[in-house]
Design a protein around this motif. Structure first.
Motif, mmCIF file in Angstrom:
data_model
loop_
_atom_site.group_PDB
_atom_site.id
_atom_site.type_symbol
_atom_site.label_atom_id
_atom_site.label_comp_id
_atom_site.label_asym_id
_atom_site.label_seq_id
_atom_site.Cartn_x
_atom_site.Cartn_y
_atom_site.Cartn_z
ATOM 1 N N ASP A 62 0.740 -1.259 -0.145
ATOM 2 C CA ASP A 62 -0.072 0.080 0.024
ATOM 3 C C ASP A 62 0.832 1.290 0.136
ATOM 4 O O ASP A 62 0.426 2.297 -0.845
ATOM 5 N N ASN A 63 2.081 1.014 0.486
ATOM 6 C CA ASN A 63 2.913 2.430 0.533
ATOM 7 C C ASN A 63 3.545 2.803 -0.768
ATOM 8 O O ASN A 63 4.120 3.839 -1.167
ATOM 9 N N PHE B 213 -1.104 5.287 -4.734
ATOM 10 C CA PHE B 213 -1.393 6.725 -4.301
ATOM 11 C C PHE B 213 -2.675 6.968 -5.113
ATOM 12 O O PHE B 213 -3.392 6.081 -6.003
ATOM 13 N N TRP C 287 6.292 10.960 -2.231
ATOM 14 C CA TRP C 287 5.472 11.871 -1.425
ATOM 15 C C TRP C 287 3.801 11.627 -1.770
ATOM 16 O O TRP C 287 3.539 11.422 -2.939
ATOM 17 N N ASN C 288 3.044 11.740 -0.886
ATOM 18 C CA ASN C 288 1.515 11.362 -1.061
ATOM 19 C C ASN C 288 0.882 12.672 -1.434
ATOM 20 O O ASN C 288 -0.341 12.987 -1.195
ATOM 21 N N ARG C 289 1.480 13.613 -1.875
ATOM 22 C CA ARG C 289 0.917 14.957 -2.408
ATOM 23 C C ARG C 289 1.939 15.516 -3.412
ATOM 24 O O ARG C 289 2.885 15.164 -3.682
ATOM 25 N N SER D 92 5.422 13.543 7.662
ATOM 26 C CA SER D 92 4.229 12.739 7.539
ATOM 27 C C SER D 92 3.971 12.518 6.467
ATOM 28 O O SER D 92 3.175 11.336 5.864
ATOM 29 N N ASP D 93 4.096 13.283 5.143
ATOM 30 C CA ASP D 93 3.862 13.042 3.692
ATOM 31 C C ASP D 93 4.713 12.102 2.890
ATOM 32 O O ASP D 93 4.671 12.073 1.761
ATOM 33 N N GLN E 249 5.938 9.087 1.942
ATOM 34 C CA GLN E 249 4.963 7.766 2.035
ATOM 35 C C GLN E 249 6.049 6.614 2.038
ATOM 36 O O GLN E 249 5.896 5.685 2.467
ATOM 37 N N ALA E 250 7.027 6.853 0.891
ATOM 38 C CA ALA E 250 8.048 5.779 0.832
ATOM 39 C C ALA E 250 9.297 6.479 0.599
ATOM 40 O O ALA E 250 9.705 7.358 -0.148
#
Length: 767
Positions: free
Chosen positions: A530-531, A534, A684-686, A707-708, A710-711
């Protein structure tokens, strides 16, 4: 014949009576009158005329017969009233009633006196007896003499009316009692309506009333409207034909107007033209334009007033001018006049009145060296420290317009500087004594050969040491190249002297581990997690070093989550070498984002730039950013945009998040393989900003991690002296190195400018 017999009868009776009176002695006896005429007539042949004593002689000895006339009456009123003479004898009357006198005897029928006898009145006896219904008695059978069968042909004009008005008015000739035909002057003309017995709807034809019929040449108003082949005028010079003695109702061959009518149209300035319909029901030519006004509606005109001012007026709908307006925009000055001026903090300028009667720009001493982009004349920022300058009199040549909050409209001063390595560049205007609203840009490129690229812009400084919030401050990491620093004003009135504090700080260098991919089959594989998936926003970053000469032609995947079918594809960072058969153009490096046909139709978003400008065997930083909510994607080299694109968010709602593995160095198609080095891979998830990417590209993250992030793949597992086939992902996920045991040389380390030192990570230290 009957009339003739009666006539003869009366004629013979008269003769016998005369003979008897003349030859016989008449002896009157009372009661003789009761004998009728016929009996006397029959006995006339018995009278002895010779023995009759026609003269009365009285014998005195004779007996007296009467003493009064009443004693002598014989009852025959037709022979007169008998008398008694002096001898006492009854004597005949002296005279008798004329023939035709009414009388009465005891026998049927109407009686009249005839030859002193009371006889029956009959037609043909020569006596007109009204009691017998007779109006005449001409004792003949001629019907044309005015008396026929004892009836007069006429007694007045009405008796002669034959009921036919067509042949004139008949009249009665009262002298002959004959009807005379109407005179020619009384004849009715043909076609006049008439009636007579047997004809109720007639017309006069040839002086005779005949039954009216269609086609007789005359219109019977009771039953007809017209005659065959007749036409009449209708409409506008048209004709209407008669059909079966009735009008057809169809007006043929009409013109376009009614004779004498007029038509008008507008002309000129509220004028009018008139034309008249002629007798042929056609319009005559238009007349001349009359009644025009003085102007065309809505037209305007202008005249000068004051210093370069003007007045206007508008033509009204009635083609007349309205009154002049007030003087608009009256000038400030007389063209050619001059005065001393100031702008912002700039004083001592000169302002000249222009041809529009307005004061022109405030001119100061020309900035010959720093007003334009010119590498040979712009001041060089070749040392760290204070630089003094002024924008007074500078031109407004640069206005990148990146955002409304960071663009200038004042005059600019341009400086240049060059970097041969990555540097933390700091520039601020915090020590400017007289505060005016400043804007500062950093541009990259050679202004003499190509357009400049905007790298950084700041309107109001973020440096806490700035005493005025309207002053500008920039601090960022820049890669090697030529740069320009522009000092600008927020508005055209923001000008003045400034103090520029500029410094170049070299970031720290650290020894760091990384992976080298130099043999076929070199790769790292992470099972699906899941990481690595996106939703709508994603930033993928990595430090790379290429061995361009060793790259084979074809599609080369560097990093990617790319399966064996469309439903497994998500994203990749790749190179297309020498061929255009891949996802991106030939000889480019870029990123491909795939929605995996999640909406039923596969959509790919691609960002890329040519590899020809990349250094060989030198580290560079690649970042790919996508935001599906806004339909934006871009690729950056060393924190600076190289290419960006847009797309419809509806076409790419989100990533597929398929079951495929994450691979470094190769993809499922395995060949050709990537030849080069990889370090510091970050997901990054953004969608990160350009400045965030630029300010963090030299920073190595330690726990606690953002925190953002993600990997994160820092590649810290093994130095060159240690052989390991595992790569640890943060948070811990183990990836497998393929071909490490065979080659034994995928791990490497060297000194690079990627450290966790405070010099490399924001907030950067002061200069």
């Amino acid at each position: 014949m009957q009339r003739l017999n009666v006539f003869l009868y009366f004629f013979l009776s008269i003769i016998f009576i005369l003979v008897e009176s003349c030859t016989a002695k008449f002896e009157y006896k009372p009661g003789d009158a009761e004998e009728d005429f016929e009996t006397d007539f029959e006995q006339t042949d018995k009278v002895d005329l010779d023995s009759m004593d026609l003269y009365d002689s009285t014998d005195e000895n004779e007996e007296i017969q009467c003493t009064s006339p009443l004693e002598c009456q014989d009852g025959n009123e037709c022979n007169g009233e008998e008398k008694c003479n002096r001898n006492g004898k009854c004597a005949p009357a002296d005279f008798s009633p004329p023939d035709g006198t009414y009388c009465e005897i005891n026998s049927p029928g109407i009686k009249i006196c005839f030859n002193e006898r009371c006889v029956t009145s009959i037609c043909g006896d020569g006596i007109t007896d009204p009691r017998n219904g007779e109006t005449c008695d001409d004792q003949n059978n001629d019907p044309s003499d005015g008396c026929d069968e004892c009836q007069l042909e006429c007694q007045n004009d009405e008796d002669c009316n034959d009921g036919d008005i067509c042949n004139g008015i008949e009249k009665c000739d009262l002298s002959s009692h004959r009807c005379l035909p109407g005179g020619v002057e009384d004849y009715q003309p043909d076609g006049i309506s008439c009636t007579k017995p047997g004809i109720n709807n007639g017309i006069c034809l040839s002086h005779t009333c005949v039954e009216s019929r269609c086609g007789d040449g005359f219109v019977d108003s009771n039953r007809e409207e017209c005659e065959m082949d007749e036409v009449r005028a209708c409409g506008n010079c048209g004709i209407e034909r008669c059909q079966s003695c009735h009008w057809s109702g169809n007006c043929e061959n009409q013109g376009i107007c009614s004779p004498g009518s007029t038509d008008s149209k507008s002309c000129g300035n509220c004028g009018t033209q008139i034309r008249t319909c002629n007798s042929s029901c056609q319009w005559d030519s238009w007349g001349s334009c009359t009644g025009e006004g003085v102007c065309t509606p809505h037209a305007t005109e202008q005249r000068n007033c004051g210093y370069c001012g003007y007045q206007t007026r508008r033509c009204l709908e009635n083609c007349q001018w309205e009154i002049w307006s007030e003087c608009q925009n009256p000038g400030e000055c007389l063209p050619g006049d001059a005065r001393v001026c100031s702008i912002g903090q700039c004083t001592g300028g000169t302002q000249t009145c222009n041809d529009s009667c307005q004061w022109g720009e405030c001119f100061f001493v020309s900035h010959a060296n720093d007003d334009t982009c010119n590498a040979s004349t712009n001041p060089q920022l070749d040392y760290n420290g204070i630089h003094y300058g002024s924008t007074c009199g500078a031109h407004n040549d640069y206005n990148p317009g990146i955002t409304p909050s960071c663009q200038g409209e004042g005059g600019e001063v341009a400086y240049r500087f060059s970097l041969n390595n990555f540097y933390i560049v700091s520039a601020d205007l915090c020590n400017t004594s007289s505060a005016w609203d400043t804007v500062m840009y950093i541009l990259k490129g050679n202004c003499s050969s190509s357009p400049l690229s905007l790298i950084e812009c700041n309107d109001n400084g973020f440096n806490p040491s700035c005493s005025q919030p309207v002053l500008s401050s920039i601090k960022t990491i820049l890669d090697p190249g030529d740069y320009y620093l522009i000092v600008d004003g927020r508005s055209s009135s923001d000008q003045g002297p400034f103090t520029l504090n500029f410094s170049e700080i070299s970031p720290s260098s650290c020894t760091d581990n990384f992976l080298v991919f130099d043999a076929p089959g070199d790769s790292v594989t992470f099972s699906d997690n899941d990481n690595f998936s996106f939703n709508t926003a994603f930033t993928m970053e990595a430090w790379l070093k290429l061995q361009r000469g060793a790259l084979s032609n074809g599609r080369i995947q560097i990093i990617g989550k790319w399966g064996t079918s469309a439903g497994e594809n998500e994203y990749s960072m790749e190179i297309q070498k020498g061929s255009s058969s891949g996802e991106i153009p030939a000889d480019t490096i870029g990123c491909v984002f795939d929605d995996g046909a999640i909406d039923g139709s596969e959509t790919k978003v691609k960002v890329y730039f040519p590899i020809s400008g990349l250094p060989d065997d030198t580290w560079f930083y690649i970042a790919c950013v996508i935001n599906t909510n806004f339909g934006q994607a871009r690729i950056l080299l060393n924190g600076q945009i190289k290419y960006e694109t847009t797309f419809s968010p509806d076409d790419f709602p989100q990533f597929r998040n398929g079951p495929s593995d994450l691979k470094f160095g190769e993809s499922y198609w395995t060949s050709p393989h990537f030849v080069g080095s990889i370090n510091e891979v970050r997901f990054w998830n953004r969608a990160r900003t350009d400045k965030e990417i630029r300010d963090n590209m030299l920073c190595k993250f330690n726990s606690p991690y953002p925190s953002d992030l993600q990997a994160y793949f820092p590649f810290d597992e093994g130095p060159p002296s240690i052989t390991t086939n595992e790569v640890t992902h943060v948070p811990p996920i183990i990836g497998t190195i393929t071909n490490e045991a065979a080659s034994g040389d995928m791990w490497a380390n060297e000194t690079i400018k990627v450290c966790s030192d405070t010099h490399n990570c924001p907030p950067f230290p002061p200069p």
